[in-house]
Design an enzyme around this catalytic site. Structure first.
Site, short mmCIF file in Angstrom:
data_model
loop_
_atom_site.label_atom_id
_atom_site.label_comp_id
_atom_site.label_asym_id
_atom_site.label_seq_id
_atom_site.Cartn_x
_atom_site.Cartn_y
_atom_site.Cartn_z
N ARG A 83 1.07 -1.26 -0.42
CA ARG A 83 0.14 -0.17 0.00
C ARG A 83 0.87 1.21 0.05
O ARG A 83 2.14 1.07 0.37
CB ARG A 83 -0.73 0.04 1.29
CG ARG A 83 -1.89 1.27 1.63
CD ARG A 83 -2.15 1.94 2.49
NE ARG A 83 -3.75 2.25 2.36
CZ ARG A 83 -3.69 3.45 3.20
NH1 ARG A 83 -3.70 2.44 4.63
NH2 ARG A 83 -4.57 3.94 3.76
N HIS A 84 0.24 2.18 -0.23
CA HIS A 84 0.86 3.71 0.10
C HIS A 84 1.98 3.54 1.27
O HIS A 84 1.08 3.41 1.74
CB HIS A 84 0.66 4.73 -1.35
CG HIS A 84 -1.15 4.93 -0.40
ND1 HIS A 84 -1.24 6.09 0.26
CD2 HIS A 84 -2.73 4.40 -1.55
CE1 HIS A 84 -2.50 5.68 1.07
NE2 HIS A 84 -3.10 4.99 -0.03
N GLY A 85 2.52 5.29 1.26
CA GLY A 85 3.05 5.66 2.59
C GLY A 85 1.81 6.15 2.82
O GLY A 85 0.39 6.64 2.37
N ALA A 390 1.20 1.66 3.95
CA ALA A 390 2.48 1.30 3.70
C ALA A 390 3.05 -0.30 4.28
O ALA A 390 3.72 -0.85 3.92
CB ALA A 390 4.24 1.65 4.45
#
Length: 461
Positions: A83-85, A390
């Site tokens: 997953r994105h930060g 993340a």
């Protein structure tokens, strides 16, 4: 596919940045962290799941890799779905923040003075979910930790020769995250930063292309009935009354959405600015557990086990992962091209949750509902622990004497495959047998009733 190169002095600046980040984050005192930090659902910092990182952001535990010692195993491939930060609030939540801030400044007669007169509402709608600097650090640091954990796969040679593939969602926060991950690898190996990745929404945003999901869940007002019931139920009502009392506000002026906005403000201030916000003091731990449960109901019924189509919508990603593992584990002659050592894929919480659901993970015997909050305190499905910023799902393929083995890690911790709980790294053929019904079936077009019939509202996490 596109590639971007940075000047050579960019390496020095990036390396200094990582060093300063390590020192800064390592010096953060535990007592400075809000007492409710572990209950923010999908807006939880990764450090709340991995608390050792609060002392050292590059802390690595090699004991999490657990192939059978007697089987002479070595890792040959890593697929990471990440997953994105950490990010800014979405425009919708920023509008709620503005409304809440104005209400408190105008009408609150009690509560922290910082909120009523000194707190600055600095959020602007153009921020709309973009990655923040802490989010870049999340992915850089994860890349370094994985490089330490898998030195033969994320090696200098493999990075230099572009043997590692990088895939991202088209969303800006994901593109920025996959770039930051590459920065981390290159900093670790003292290489000149260079970006090269593929944007593939069919893999990373499958949920918006599945008509069965869009029409049956995303745009179906009854699909999230449990969420709506709980939102206006007695537990949420009690939290609302307590918060109104603490602020000296008329009870009816504080809607459930504004209560949640204050709760998330505490999370944003922590994840974006690393501060213990005065908004945090409006909630005790019991309040936070109620608000986390409300978030979990949404994730469960919208993106996970609540509706079968949610998991089935991830079939394209599921098949892609296993095709990649098949290629990496296939016997080959010495003259054959070596397999891809790693595949790094960056998406959303909505990318991870359906895939975890399809794999059969985090499924409680009794589903969470609006009416069983008090019996769900020991539930396995907690989005705060599963999909913080993340979050990562790691498939580690080993070459072993008895044949390839596969281990699963979620957020850098071992998780066993359902039905194969006796081993941390079962034989790959046994994993394939356990998921045979999905490998032979799980046809995206059949399950999703043909091509997607439009997009649902923008509710990404």
């Amino acid at each position: 596919m596109f590639s971007v190169s940075l000047p050579a002095n960019g390496l020095l600046l990036a390396a200094v940045s990582l060093l300063l980040t390590r020192r800064c984050c390592s010096s953060l005192s535990v007592r400075d962290i809000p007492h409710i930090a572990a209950y923010f659902g999908t807006k939880t910092r990764y450090e709340e799941v991995k608390p050792l990182l609060l002392r050292d952001v590059l802390s690595v535990d090699r004991s999490v890799l657990r192939p059978p010692p007697a089987d002479s195993c070595s890792p040959v491939h890593l697929t990471a779905v990440i997953r994105h930060g950490s990010r800014y609030p979405t425009a919708k939540n920023i509008r709620r923040i503005h409304k809440l801030s104005e209400l408190v400044r105008r009408d609150a007669s009690r509560g922290p003075e910082e909120l009523r007169s000194r707190w600055e509402d600095w959020y602007t709608e153009d921020m709309d979910g973009q990655l923040v600097m802490k989010g870049r650090e999340d992915l850089r640091q994860l890349a370094v930790r994985l490089s330490i954990l898998f030195p033969s796969l994320l090696s200098e040679a493999n990075v230099m020769k572009r043997r590692i593939s990088f895939v991202s969602s088209s969303k800006h926060r994901c593109v920025s995250s996959v770039e930051a991950f590459q920065e981390g690898l290159q900093q670790h190996h003292e290489l000149v930063p260079e970006y090269s990745h593929v944007v593939d929404d069919e893999l990373m945003r499958f949920f918006e292309r599945c008509r069965g999901y869009v029409e049956g869940v995303e745009n179906n007002r009854t699909a999230l009935l449990e969420v709506e019931k709980f939102k206006h139920g007695e537990e949420m009502e009690a939290v609302r009354r307590r918060m109104a009392e603490r602020l000296g506000l008329p009870h009816l002026s504080l809607t459930p959405d504004l209560v949640e906005a204050a709760f998330f403000l505490c999370s944003y201030e922590l994840s974006i600015r690393a501060i213990h916000s005065p908004w945090c003091f409006l909630f005790n731990e019991d309040d936070a557990k109620v608000l986390e449960y409300k978030s979990d109901l949404k994730q469960y019924w919208k993106h996970s086990h609540g509706h079968v189509i949610s998991g089935l919508s991830s079939c394209p990603l599921f098949h892609h992962v296993f095709r990649t593992l098949d290629k990496a584990g296939r016997p080959r002659r010495s003259t054959d091209t070596p397999p891809e050592p790693a595949s790094i894929m960056v998406g959303h919480a909505e990318t991870l949750l359906p895939l975890l659901s399809l794999l059969g993970l985090y499924k409680d015997q009794t589903p969470p509902t609006a009416s069983n909050y008090h019996s769900q305190h020991g539930r396995r499905f907690r989005s705060s622990l599963i999909v913080p910023y993340a979050a990562n799902l790691l498939f580690v393929l080993y070459d072993c004497r008895r044949g390839p083995r596969l281990q699963l890690l979620v957020n850098e911790s071992p998780v066993r495959f359902p039905g194969l709980e006796t081993e941390d790294a079962p034989l790959y053929r046994d994993v394939r047998a356990a998921y045979r019904h999905l490998l032979d079936g799980c046809d995206f077009h059949r399950e999703c009733e043909g091509r997607g019939g439009g997009r649902g509202p923008n509710t990404e996490l």
